[in-house]
Design a protein around this motif. Structure first.
Motif, short mmCIF file in Angstrom:
data_model
loop_
_atom_site.label_atom_id
_atom_site.label_comp_id
_atom_site.label_asym_id
_atom_site.label_seq_id
_atom_site.Cartn_x
_atom_site.Cartn_y
_atom_site.Cartn_z
N PHE A 130 0.86 -1.48 0.25
CA PHE A 130 -0.03 0.06 -0.04
C PHE A 130 1.65 0.94 -0.20
CE2 PHE A 130 -3.07 3.09 2.10
CZ PHE A 130 -3.57 3.31 1.28
N ARG A 131 1.49 1.39 0.69
CA ARG A 131 2.96 2.64 0.95
C ARG A 131 3.08 3.11 -0.70
NH1 ARG A 131 5.17 4.97 5.20
NH2 ARG A 131 4.40 2.60 6.32
N THR A 132 4.22 1.60 -1.00
CA THR A 132 4.35 1.42 -2.97
C THR A 132 3.33 2.26 -3.85
OG1 THR A 132 5.74 0.04 -2.00
CG2 THR A 132 5.72 0.56 -4.90
N LYS A 133 2.33 1.65 -3.61
CA LYS A 133 0.91 2.71 -4.80
C LYS A 133 0.86 3.97 -3.98
CE LYS A 133 -1.13 -1.95 -5.59
NZ LYS A 133 0.37 -2.78 -4.91
N VAL A 134 0.61 4.43 -2.90
CA VAL A 134 0.12 5.48 -2.53
C VAL A 134 1.76 6.08 -3.01
CG1 VAL A 134 0.57 6.94 -0.05
CG2 VAL A 134 -1.39 5.20 -0.15
N ILE A 165 -6.41 11.03 -5.06
CA ILE A 165 -5.73 10.52 -4.75
C ILE A 165 -5.99 8.94 -3.11
CG2 ILE A 165 -4.19 11.39 -2.25
CD1 ILE A 165 -4.04 13.95 -3.53
N ALA A 166 -7.56 9.78 -2.36
CA ALA A 166 -7.60 8.12 -1.44
C ALA A 166 -8.36 7.51 -2.45
CB ALA A 166 -9.11 9.28 -1.11
N HIS A 167 -8.97 7.19 -3.03
CA HIS A 167 -9.46 6.29 -4.04
C HIS A 167 -8.83 4.77 -4.85
CE1 HIS A 167 -14.25 6.33 -3.61
NE2 HIS A 167 -13.64 7.19 -3.18
N LEU A 168 -8.00 6.07 -5.25
CA LEU A 168 -6.42 5.37 -6.29
C LEU A 168 -5.68 3.97 -5.66
CD1 LEU A 168 -5.90 7.31 -9.31
CD2 LEU A 168 -7.29 5.71 -9.15
N PRO A 169 -5.04 4.35 -4.16
CA PRO A 169 -4.32 3.12 -3.94
C PRO A 169 -4.99 2.35 -3.19
CG PRO A 169 -3.56 5.82 -2.99
CD PRO A 169 -4.44 5.44 -3.70
N SER A 170 -6.41 2.14 -2.28
CA SER A 170 -6.67 1.56 -1.95
C SER A 170 -7.70 0.53 -2.90
CB SER A 170 -7.89 2.31 -0.88
OG SER A 170 -8.66 1.02 -0.12
N GLU A 226 4.26 10.60 15.55
CA GLU A 226 3.45 10.09 16.44
C GLU A 226 1.82 9.74 17.16
OE1 GLU A 226 6.21 13.25 18.88
OE2 GLU A 226 5.39 12.09 16.61
N LEU A 227 1.48 11.74 16.92
CA LEU A 227 0.01 11.66 16.90
C LEU A 227 -1.39 11.16 16.11
CD1 LEU A 227 0.20 15.35 17.65
CD2 LEU A 227 -0.24 13.37 19.22
N ILE A 228 -0.19 10.21 14.50
CA ILE A 228 -1.43 9.69 13.18
C ILE A 228 -2.35 8.38 14.45
CG2 ILE A 228 -1.18 8.93 11.43
CD1 ILE A 228 1.37 10.51 10.54
N PRO A 229 -1.57 8.30 14.43
CA PRO A 229 -2.58 6.83 15.36
C PRO A 229 -3.73 6.88 15.90
CG PRO A 229 -0.54 6.09 15.35
CD PRO A 229 -0.30 7.65 15.16
N LEU A 238 -3.48 0.10 9.17
CA LEU A 238 -2.61 0.24 8.67
C LEU A 238 -2.80 0.75 7.23
CD1 LEU A 238 0.12 -0.57 8.89
CD2 LEU A 238 -0.61 -2.60 6.92
N LYS A 239 -3.88 0.69 6.69
CA LYS A 239 -3.52 2.03 5.44
C LYS A 239 -4.09 3.07 5.45
CE LYS A 239 -6.34 -0.11 2.45
NZ LYS A 239 -7.34 -0.39 1.38
N MET A 240 -4.69 3.85 6.62
CA MET A 240 -5.01 5.19 7.15
C MET A 240 -3.46 5.82 7.66
SD MET A 240 -8.20 6.11 6.85
CE MET A 240 -8.70 6.91 7.82
N GLN A 241 -2.87 4.88 8.57
CA GLN A 241 -1.81 5.07 9.05
C GLN A 241 -0.21 5.68 7.91
OE1 GLN A 241 -0.52 5.33 12.29
NE2 GLN A 241 1.05 5.57 12.13
N ILE A 242 0.01 4.53 7.37
CA ILE A 242 0.30 4.57 6.07
C ILE A 242 0.24 6.45 4.91
CG2 ILE A 242 1.11 3.54 3.76
CD1 ILE A 242 1.16 1.00 5.11
N ALA A 243 -1.20 6.35 5.02
CA ALA A 243 -1.68 7.69 4.23
C ALA A 243 -1.55 8.74 4.62
CB ALA A 243 -3.11 7.37 3.77
N PHE A 244 -1.21 8.31 5.88
CA PHE A 244 -1.48 9.61 6.41
C PHE A 244 0.66 10.43 6.94
CE2 PHE A 244 -5.54 10.30 7.63
CZ PHE A 244 -5.77 11.61 7.05
N GLU A 245 1.03 9.11 6.90
CA GLU A 245 2.69 9.24 7.70
C GLU A 245 3.46 9.69 5.72
OE1 GLU A 245 3.67 5.25 10.42
OE2 GLU A 245 4.31 5.69 8.18
N GLN A 246 2.69 9.61 4.58
CA GLN A 246 2.94 9.54 3.56
C GLN A 246 2.69 11.23 3.11
OE1 GLN A 246 4.66 7.69 3.86
NE2 GLN A 246 5.43 7.53 2.22
N LEU A 247 1.17 11.56 3.44
CA LEU A 247 0.76 12.62 3.13
C LEU A 247 1.62 13.97 4.05
CD1 LEU A 247 -3.24 11.89 3.15
CD2 LEU A 247 -1.65 12.77 0.95
N THR A 248 1.23 13.33 4.93
CA THR A 248 2.16 14.64 5.77
C THR A 248 3.54 15.20 5.91
OG1 THR A 248 2.61 13.15 7.63
CG2 THR A 248 0.73 14.50 7.91
#
Length: 408
Positions: free
Chosen positions: A119-123, A142-147, A275-278, A363-373
């Motif tokens: 998923f990280r690769t796709k994001v 952005i939201a729909h394509l990786p998922s 670390e606030l993301i979760p 996990l997908k939400m976590q990864i998406a926000f790590e990459q977005l921020t």
């Protein structure tokens, strides 16, 4: 003015139902809805209790909400108008236990972690494409394509079929979960039958020639004895999981971004403190859950708060309302990314029907926000943006979310 009833055709129903739901929790916690033609539970303890008591509040038929279909469309669908009768979320133990055990084989911690890497690769691939432009529709681009792509790879949908499957999934949601004119229902029904036929053929092909994907894993269990699955059970499992990957997680991600863009201080804090993301993710699920709740059918009369719910009627367990219950979540309309009990929300259900894909969704939400921020720290709403929500009986999802950022 507080509305008198639910109304899935009204703008307020998914955009801002919380004053109405607060009124129900305080005044009519067990509510008969003429519009929905079912009972509704809105208090946290009542919703959680109904989830836990799967004997009294049965899941059988809980996903078959097709009362708005015309007779012509029902005739067109035939036996498939009761689609998902054999999906795990739509049955009770012991059948549910057998099916959940089979499905869980694909969601081990190691498998979920591997999917997270994919998923990280796709994001990143999607962000590589859009970042140079400085603007996008967050929902569609952005939201729909990786998922959707991850769901396709995980399930085993060939890349050349991804767009067609996404179209069919959207038709499924429109047909069963939102009111449509008669002619539009007929068009959507044709799409839905094509979708089922496609998944049926995919299962048949993987049974004959297995690959390293979820369809093959499930196909191996067909007709293998008491712990095995039927062909129809496998088809409906695959169909339903594609629905989640193509819609539910992207909706949750878009809702969270929209909230953060309106409450900018929280976004800036996350950019500075990843670390606030979760905690933010759990709070977003609580306050802006993509799923409004679950449907159940009573197997016996239920007395609750001085009201008797008859046997054999449908009940909406309003998890979204439960997430705003003041007795559990103080100051519930405040978006608090440090809320200590945010994870107590009921977006993924509770008890035996707790969502088997919850860990992957988180996990997908976590990864998406790590990459977005990290890659788009200046992300913001586009000037003049006025996002609107899709009208739906079961979920909150944005139709579009225009955003922009500083090009880097």
């Amino acid at each position: 003015m507080i509305p008198a009833d639910f109304d899935v055709s009204a703008d307020w129903h998914v955009a801002d139902p919380y004053p109405f739901l607060r009124h129900l929790r305080h005044e009519k916690p067990v509510f008969w809805s003429d519009h929905l033609q079912m009972w509704v539970l809105t208090r946290y303890d009542d919703v959680r209790g109904a989830y836990r008591d799967h004997t009294t509040f049965s899941s059988v038929g809980s996903l078959t909400i097709s009362r708005t279909l015309t007779e012509r469309v029902k005739e067109t669908l035939g036996e498939h108008r009761s689609f998902l009768d054999d999906f795990a979320a739509n049955v009770d133990p012991p059948k549910h236990t057998r099916m959940r055990r089979a499905i869980s084989r694909a969601f081990t911690p190691r498998a979920v972690s591997r999917l997270g890497d994919d998923f990280r690769t796709k994001v990143d691939a999607v962000l590589d494409q859009v970042i140079p432009r400085g603007q996008a529709d967050f929902v569609a681009e952005i939201a729909h394509l990786p998922s959707a792509r991850l769901a396709a790879v995980f399930i085993g949908v060939p890349p050349e079929d991804e767009e067609q499957v996404k179209h069919w999934v959207y038709s499924w949601f429109q047909l069963f979960l939102s009111p449509q004119p008669e002619e539009r229902q007929h068009e959507l029904a044709q799409d839905f039958l094509k979708y089922l036929d496609y998944v049926d053929r995919l299962v048949t092909e993987r049974r004959a020639e297995p690959r390293a994907d979820f369809v093959s894993l499930m196909a191996e269990l067909i007709d293998t004895g008491p712990e095995g699955l039927s062909h129809r059970e496998v088809v409906e499992t695959i169909s339903a999981l594609l629905l989640g990957g193509n819609d539910t997680v992207p909706n949750g991600l878009s809702n969270a971004v929209y909230r953060l863009m309106r409450e900018r201080a929280n976004w800036e804090e996350m950019v500075a403190e990843p670390e606030l993301i979760p905690g933010m993710i759990e709070e977003s699920f609580r306050i802006d859950g993509a799923s409004l709740g679950s449907f159940r059918t009573t197997t016996t009369p239920v007395g609750l708060h001085g009201v008797t719910i008859p046997e054999g009627v449908q009940v909406l367990l309003h998890a979204d309302s439960a997430g705003h219950d003041e007795t559990v979540f103080p100051d519930p309309e405040r978006f608090d990314i440090r809320r200590p009990n945010a994870r107590d929300h009921l977006v993924f259900g509770y008890g035996v029907h707790h969502c088997v894909g919850a860990a992957l969704s988180r996990l997908k939400m976590q990864i998406a926000f790590e990459q977005l921020t990290t890659r788009m720290p200046s992300l913001r709403l586009a000037p003049g943006a006025n996002p609107t929500y899709r009208r739906s009986l079961v979920g909150r999802g944005l139709a579009a979310l225009p955003v922009e950022w500083d090009e880097r």
